[in-house]
Design a protein around this motif. Structure first.
Motif, PDB file in Angstrom:
ATOM      1  N   ASP A 102       0.849  -1.304  -0.105  1.00  0.00           N
ATOM      2  CA  ASP A 102       0.118   0.063   0.015  1.00  0.00           C
ATOM      3  C   ASP A 102       0.970   1.273  -0.092  1.00  0.00           C
ATOM      4  N   ARG A 103       2.260   1.156   0.482  1.00  0.00           N
ATOM      5  CA  ARG A 103       2.898   2.316   0.573  1.00  0.00           C
ATOM      6  C   ARG A 103       3.876   2.518  -0.577  1.00  0.00           C
ATOM      7  N   LEU A 104       4.482   1.340  -1.122  1.00  0.00           N
ATOM      8  CA  LEU A 104       5.833   1.445  -1.784  1.00  0.00           C
ATOM      9  C   LEU A 104       5.572   1.170  -3.120  1.00  0.00           C
ATOM     10  N   ALA A 105       4.854  -0.011  -3.358  1.00  0.00           N
ATOM     11  CA  ALA A 105       4.593  -0.688  -4.713  1.00  0.00           C
ATOM     12  C   ALA A 105       4.036   0.383  -5.496  1.00  0.00           C
ATOM     13  N   PRO A 106       4.473   0.311  -6.972  1.00  0.00           N
ATOM     14  CA  PRO A 106       3.731   1.129  -8.096  1.00  0.00           C
ATOM     15  C   PRO A 106       2.278   0.714  -8.165  1.00  0.00           C
ATOM     16  N   PRO A 107       1.596   1.709  -8.324  1.00  0.00           N
ATOM     17  CA  PRO A 107      -0.032   1.476  -8.122  1.00  0.00           C
ATOM     18  C   PRO A 107      -0.715   0.628  -9.153  1.00  0.00           C
ATOM     19  N   ALA A 108       0.075   0.177 -10.444  1.00  0.00           N
ATOM     20  CA  ALA A 108      -0.444  -0.664 -11.235  1.00  0.00           C
ATOM     21  C   ALA A 108      -0.230  -2.151 -10.714  1.00  0.00           C
ATOM     22  N   ASP A 134       0.652  -8.227   0.679  1.00  0.00           N
ATOM     23  CA  ASP A 134       0.313  -7.316   1.888  1.00  0.00           C
ATOM     24  C   ASP A 134       0.255  -7.966   3.066  1.00  0.00           C
ATOM     25  N   ARG A 135      -0.120  -9.431   2.976  1.00  0.00           N
ATOM     26  CA  ARG A 135      -0.289 -10.131   4.083  1.00  0.00           C
ATOM     27  C   ARG A 135       0.737 -11.295   4.358  1.00  0.00           C
TER      28      ARG A 135
END
Length: 324
Positions: A26-32, A43-44
């Motif tokens: 949610d913080r660092l990965a490219p949105p796509a 994320d889990r």
């Protein structure tokens, strides 16, 4: 109970309701890339740990069994980590494809990428295939016996998403899939199977029944409404007694596996260290049992995630025993 943070605030940006707050996706990965990383549960990370730790247990016990740690074991150690991440992602993608209608009816899961519309079925299938192909390339670096075991592991992975439709014990099928690495990593080191990893595998299934029954209590009410089966629903108010049984079986079977693996060539000190790790693991599981409250969803999720530490505890002792 309310989720860890209000769902509307998190799903507005595609976040998944039961993901760790402030996770790297949610913080660092490219949105796509975020919908795909969420699909594979990046994320889990707890699921990757729970798939990986039995692999590392099996490798450590194999080194204790033949008293022959070697540099190639470092690759097995790393390859298990990479493979666990990839195959957990592929398995979760498959699970979400098969469960897309169910997930849309459950409060905790309706924000996942497929039911929320972030990823189409075709995109999910392609992503699952890509993850599996990379994992297959890693598997090919192992010996032939381990490669065969890797292929066989696909059967419980394929069946698991459907288990909750036909049995009250879907957690057994999860355990069959999630603990396969104990067999595979032992074989990657030794070249063949042995009773020790088989017993360790059964112990891991009991551990899965322990932690995933805790996890399943979060969805017990929704599962009852839509007809999904689980050990949480089956046990109901008797869950603490069943959890205690799974705790005892996990430790007893792991102790047998340790004794079978260590006694042929290992020292008495190595055996004592490995068994001490199981005592420490048991204390951690007993702490979870004392905290258990089936009506507190936030607590249930924390206890489930705490099983990363549960599995790391004996691993640390096993690795110290290898050096003893």
């Amino acid at each position: 109970m309310q989720p860890e943070s209000p769902m509307p605030d998190r799903t507005a940006t595609g976040q998944v309701a039961d993901a760790v707050k402030g996770n790297w996706v949610d913080r660092l990965a490219p949105p796509a890339t975020r919908p795909y990383l969420r699909l594979s549960r990046a994320d889990r990370p707890i699921g990757t740990w729970l798939l990986l730790l039995p692999c590392w247990w099996g490798l450590a016990l194999a080194m204790l069994w033949d008293q022959s740690p070697r540099w190639g074991d470092l690759w097995i150690f790393v390859a298990c980590g990479l493979g666990a991440w990839l195959m957990r992602g592929a398995g979760c993608t498959w699970n979400d494809i098969t469960d897309r209608d169910i997930d849309g009816s459950v409060e905790r899961t309706r924000s996942r990428p497929i039911p929320s519309g972030q990823v189409s079925i075709k995109q999910a299938v392609a992503y699952m295939g890509a993850q599996a192909l990379v994992a297959f390339a890693i598997l090919l670096t192992f010996n032939s016996a381990a490669i065969v075991l890797g292929f066989l592991s696909l059967l419980p992975v394929a069946v698991y998403p459907f288990a909750k439709r036909f049995t009250w014990w879907p957690q057994v099928f999860l355990g069959l899939a999630f603990n396969w690495g104990a067999l595979l990593a032992w074989t990657a080191h030794t070249g063949s199977l042995h009773w020790a990893p088989v017993i360790l595998y059964v112990a891991g299934i009991c551990w899965t029944l322990f932690y995933d029954t805790i996890y399943a209590h979060q969805d017990a009410e929704d599962d009852a409404l839509i007809g999904v089966k689980s050990t949480a629903r089956l046990f109901g108010e008797a869950s603490p007694r069943w959890l205690r049984l799974f705790l005892v079986l996990t430790l007893a079977l792991m102790a047998v596996a340790v004794i079978v693996a260590v006694t042929p060539q290992g020292s008495g000190l190595a055996l004592l260290l490995a068994l001490a790790g199981l005592c420490a693991m048991g204390l951690h599981m007993a702490w979870q049992l004392r905290q258990f409250d089936p009506d507190d969803n936030a607590l249930l999720l924390r206890l489930f995630r705490a099983n990363r530490d549960t599995g790391l505890i004996p691993l640390i002792f096993f690795l110290v025993a290898v050096l003893a």
